[in-house]
Design an enzyme around this catalytic site. Sequence first.
Site: not given
Length: 272
Positions: A102, A224
Amino acid sequence: MCDLCVMETVKERMLSRRSFFKASAAAGAGAVIGASAAAPAMAAAHGGVVDMTHTFDESFPTYFGVPGISYEKGADFAKDGFNLFSLTMNEHTGTHVDAPLHFSADGQSVDEIPVGNLVCPLVKVDIAARAAEDPDTMLTPDDLKAWIAAHGDIPDGACVAMDSGWGPKVAGDGFRNADGDGVMHFPGFHVEAAKMLMEETGAVAIASDTLSLDPGNSATFDTHYAWLPTNRYGIENLANLGNVPAAGATLIVGAPKHARGSGGPARILAMV
């Protein structure tokens, strides 16, 4: 060979095969019973199961504020004798997994996450009281240190979950909590907490009860970018964290297994 002979031959072979499979099943059951006596199943150590998954449809809040799923009915029971839907879905909808891919060029896709990393000791870090006063608060290294002081070392292979008390807000605008400029305000992991977990523990996943691993007002997605490229994964929109203990539960992550996926909705259970 006559038709009657062929039929009798086939019938005899079917009966023979049935006898074989019945005998095999009985032997297998005996083997399982024997094995369970020697090594109890994991569930034996727990008293119940908590569903950590939100039910979702077109109304479920999403990061970008648009429906994450749509349905097209391909068959109807009244007309066709069965129901069937075709789904169009954003991978990052509802309670879902963030695969390493991702936020990386070549990290593990969701089907490549090692199956051993999908059954995890659950570490719940409660910051709900602070989040009630400040929606932009973050889970910090100090929160992790406080958890360790109270419960001991973070287990290898753990999923470390932030409980900000955000789950019950899911039915209203308070879940995205966007201001007049469209900036969202909800808690997330401070990047230094992610780095501490990477450097000092064997944790394989982090999880939030909000729409992101980062706080809602982040424009840089530091957590992230720090966490996922190391082939660790994340979980977002985890439900029912208030119903599990701070330590001692086991998380079972039913991650999807579509090739090349950057993540996907998951059915997640906690054995408590």
